[in-house]
Design a protein around this motif. Structure first.
Motif, PDB file in Angstrom:
ATOM      1  N   TRP A  20       7.027  29.226  25.311  1.00  0.00           N
ATOM      2  CA  TRP A  20       7.922  28.367  25.934  1.00  0.00           C
ATOM      3  C   TRP A  20       7.536  26.856  25.251  1.00  0.00           C
ATOM      4  N   GLY A  21       8.666  26.367  25.047  1.00  0.00           N
ATOM      5  CA  GLY A  21       8.372  24.941  24.504  1.00  0.00           C
ATOM      6  C   GLY A  21       9.344  24.489  23.404  1.00  0.00           C
ATOM      7  N   HIS A  22       8.959  23.418  22.820  1.00  0.00           N
ATOM      8  CA  HIS A  22       9.850  22.584  21.858  1.00  0.00           C
ATOM      9  C   HIS A  22       9.887  23.744  20.710  1.00  0.00           C
ATOM     10  N   TRP A  23       8.679  24.218  20.105  1.00  0.00           N
ATOM     11  CA  TRP A  23       8.717  25.184  18.936  1.00  0.00           C
ATOM     12  C   TRP A  23       9.658  26.347  19.413  1.00  0.00           C
ATOM     13  N   PHE A  24       9.716  26.715  20.489  1.00  0.00           N
ATOM     14  CA  PHE A  24      10.801  27.865  20.471  1.00  0.00           C
ATOM     15  C   PHE A  24      12.104  27.501  20.585  1.00  0.00           C
ATOM     16  N   ILE A  25      12.428  26.325  21.293  1.00  0.00           N
ATOM     17  CA  ILE A  25      13.643  25.943  21.116  1.00  0.00           C
ATOM     18  C   ILE A  25      14.146  25.578  19.481  1.00  0.00           C
ATOM     19  N   ALA A  26      13.444  25.099  18.927  1.00  0.00           N
ATOM     20  CA  ALA A  26      13.616  24.568  17.530  1.00  0.00           C
ATOM     21  C   ALA A  26      13.731  25.882  16.667  1.00  0.00           C
ATOM     22  N   GLY A  27      13.154  26.907  17.088  1.00  0.00           N
ATOM     23  CA  GLY A  27      13.267  28.219  16.331  1.00  0.00           C
ATOM     24  C   GLY A  27      14.672  28.722  16.687  1.00  0.00           C
ATOM     25  N   ASN A  28      14.984  28.408  17.672  1.00  0.00           N
ATOM     26  CA  ASN A  28      16.512  29.162  18.175  1.00  0.00           C
ATOM     27  C   ASN A  28      17.540  28.477  17.450  1.00  0.00           C
ATOM     28  N   VAL A  29      17.264  27.086  17.308  1.00  0.00           N
ATOM     29  CA  VAL A  29      18.389  26.197  16.707  1.00  0.00           C
ATOM     30  C   VAL A  29      18.585  26.701  15.470  1.00  0.00           C
ATOM     31  N   ILE A  30      17.504  26.797  14.460  1.00  0.00           N
ATOM     32  CA  ILE A  30      17.516  27.495  13.202  1.00  0.00           C
ATOM     33  C   ILE A  30      18.388  28.828  13.260  1.00  0.00           C
ATOM     34  N   ARG A  31      18.180  29.744  14.201  1.00  0.00           N
ATOM     35  CA  ARG A  31      18.672  31.105  14.195  1.00  0.00           C
ATOM     36  C   ARG A  31      20.089  30.926  14.840  1.00  0.00           C
ATOM     37  N   ASP A  32      20.455  29.825  15.459  1.00  0.00           N
ATOM     38  CA  ASP A  32      21.705  29.433  15.823  1.00  0.00           C
ATOM     39  C   ASP A  32      22.475  29.250  14.493  1.00  0.00           C
ATOM     40  N   VAL A  33      22.202  28.318  13.676  1.00  0.00           N
ATOM     41  CA  VAL A  33      22.690  27.897  12.446  1.00  0.00           C
ATOM     42  C   VAL A  33      22.774  29.070  11.558  1.00  0.00           C
ATOM     43  N   GLY A  49      11.010  29.818   6.795  1.00  0.00           N
ATOM     44  CA  GLY A  49      11.174  28.326   6.654  1.00  0.00           C
ATOM     45  C   GLY A  49      10.628  27.144   7.666  1.00  0.00           C
ATOM     46  N   ALA A  50      11.628  26.321   7.784  1.00  0.00           N
ATOM     47  CA  ALA A  50      11.347  25.266   8.905  1.00  0.00           C
ATOM     48  C   ALA A  50      10.909  25.638  10.079  1.00  0.00           C
ATOM     49  N   MET A  51      11.011  26.797  10.655  1.00  0.00           N
ATOM     50  CA  MET A  51      10.613  27.103  11.928  1.00  0.00           C
ATOM     51  C   MET A  51       9.194  26.683  12.342  1.00  0.00           C
ATOM     52  N   PRO A  52       9.106  26.002  13.474  1.00  0.00           N
ATOM     53  CA  PRO A  52       7.480  25.656  13.562  1.00  0.00           C
ATOM     54  C   PRO A  52       6.338  26.762  13.948  1.00  0.00           C
ATOM     55  N   PRO A  53       5.408  26.646  13.836  1.00  0.00           N
ATOM     56  CA  PRO A  53       4.157  27.610  14.108  1.00  0.00           C
ATOM     57  C   PRO A  53       4.484  27.962  15.606  1.00  0.00           C
ATOM     58  N   MET A  54       4.153  29.162  15.911  1.00  0.00           N
ATOM     59  CA  MET A  54       4.434  29.583  17.273  1.00  0.00           C
ATOM     60  C   MET A  54       3.197  29.186  17.949  1.00  0.00           C
ATOM     61  N   GLU A 100      19.517  23.839   4.070  1.00  0.00           N
ATOM     62  CA  GLU A 100      18.282  23.600   4.443  1.00  0.00           C
ATOM     63  C   GLU A 100      17.362  24.259   4.874  1.00  0.00           C
ATOM     64  N   VAL A 101      17.886  25.311   5.716  1.00  0.00           N
ATOM     65  CA  VAL A 101      17.055  26.113   6.460  1.00  0.00           C
ATOM     66  C   VAL A 101      17.519  27.670   6.153  1.00  0.00           C
ATOM     67  N   ARG A 102      18.218  27.968   4.998  1.00  0.00           N
ATOM     68  CA  ARG A 102      18.483  29.043   4.611  1.00  0.00           C
ATOM     69  C   ARG A 102      17.503  30.403   4.636  1.00  0.00           C
ATOM     70  N   VAL A 103      17.984  31.570   5.152  1.00  0.00           N
ATOM     71  CA  VAL A 103      17.344  32.544   5.261  1.00  0.00           C
ATOM     72  C   VAL A 103      16.695  33.158   3.854  1.00  0.00           C
ATOM     73  N   PRO A 104      15.482  33.190   3.726  1.00  0.00           N
ATOM     74  CA  PRO A 104      14.904  33.662   2.389  1.00  0.00           C
ATOM     75  C   PRO A 104      14.767  35.258   2.209  1.00  0.00           C
ATOM     76  N   LYS A 105      14.765  35.676   0.989  1.00  0.00           N
ATOM     77  CA  LYS A 105      14.364  37.128   0.698  1.00  0.00           C
ATOM     78  C   LYS A 105      13.610  37.806   1.692  1.00  0.00           C
TER      79      LYS A 105
END
Length: 296
Positions: free
Chosen positions: A207-220, A235-240, A275-280
């Motif tokens: 739970w928390g900011h880091w989880f929301i931030a990860g989902n923002v990138i997944r939604d992008v 990439g830019a996803m925060p550490p768990m 900026e948050v592109r999925v890498p290989k």
């Protein structure tokens, strides 16, 4: 959702397939399906079983069945469905013969079916309010353009009649209200504006900011038609489970605003994806290893 309506080019973008949401050689098996959204959702439910809700259907999953939730693309998903049961895809399988997945898999298959029928459709990553009282639980839904109403409509293809009863669902799952499923960008801004506690957003023990931030990138990524597994990390996803430095908030503010109004314009969302592109290679937090993503 407020904001500008999508352009014709934008709608065409969401009518076409993607690497993950493409039935491949199995596309012809979807042709006999009717065109209405309710029927398509019902067919998805007849083919799949949620990994963490199998007990609701009386199923105890073996490790091998649980591994099916690691399938990334619809072609392999349908291949597995047919391997379990060779009946036409519009025939509902008994629970023991259904494909195992999570909300993202229900959504991806629903989006694929919608696109096959000519709808502009996309996957959305965010949080459902209808699973645990007082909490916003990690979840995915499909979204399609309703031409008559001139709006995007969210569909939760996972919630069948049994789950409606289990979760006491009090809304139309074929037109999910946007305060019942909160897209990740809205969740981020709710917390940033002090309207919600970050500790109420997540799943299980996460739970928390880091989880929301990860989902923002997944939604992008999903809005750019790169629909990843919910536990893929890159990439830019925060550490768990670690506090996020405020210096990183600006990026997520920009991403969140773009995903809240993704049609104003879509080009902006494409540019931000760079900026948050999925890498290989991405880190799979369930298998605990790097995995190569083909065709991104």
């Amino acid at each position: 959702m407020s904001g500008a309506s999508p352009s014709l080019d934008d709608l065409d973008f969401y009518r076409s397939g993607s690497v993950m949401a493409d039935a491949g050689k199995w596309t012809s098996l979807l042709s006999p399906f009717p065109d209405d959204v309710a029927s398509l959702a019902r067919f998805v439910q007849g083919l799949m079983l949620h990994e963490h809700l199998a007990g609701t259907y009386g199923e105890v999953l073996t490790p091998a069945r649980r591994e099916e939730s690691q399938l990334r693309d619809v072609a392999r998903m349908l291949e597995t469905v047919v391997a379990h049961d060779t009946q036409p895809l519009n025939v509902a399988r008994p629970p023991q013969k259904r494909l195992i997945g999570v909300c993202r898999h229900f959504t991806l298959l629903m989006v694929t079916m919608l696109r096959t029928k000519g709808y502009a459709a996309r996957s959305r990553c965010g949080f459902g309010t209808y699973f645990e009282a007082g909490r916003f639980v990690d979840h995915w839904v499909a979204e399609y353009w309703h031409e008559k109403d001139r709006r995007w409509v969210m569909v939760d293809a996972q919630i069948d009649d049994l789950l409606k009863s289990k979760f006491k669902t009090d809304f139309d799952v074929l037109d999910v209200p946007r305060d019942r499923f909160v897209v990740a960008g809205d969740a981020w801004m709710m917390v940033r504006e002090g309207r919600a506690d970050a500790g109420r957003f997540g799943i299980m023990d996460m739970w928390g900011h880091w989880f929301i931030a990860g989902n923002v990138i997944r939604d992008v990524a999903a809005l750019n038609k790169v629909e990843m597994l919910p536990w893929d990390v890159w990439g830019a996803m925060p550490p768990m489970r670690e506090p996020m430095p405020e210096t990183s908030f600006d990026l997520f503010d920009r991403l969140a605003m773009a995903t809240r109004y993704p049609d104003t314009p879509l080009e902006q969302l494409h540019a931000l994806y760079v900026e948050v592109r999925v890498p290989k290679d991405v880190f799979n937090a369930v298998t605990n290893k790097l995995e190569t993503i083909h065709g991104e």
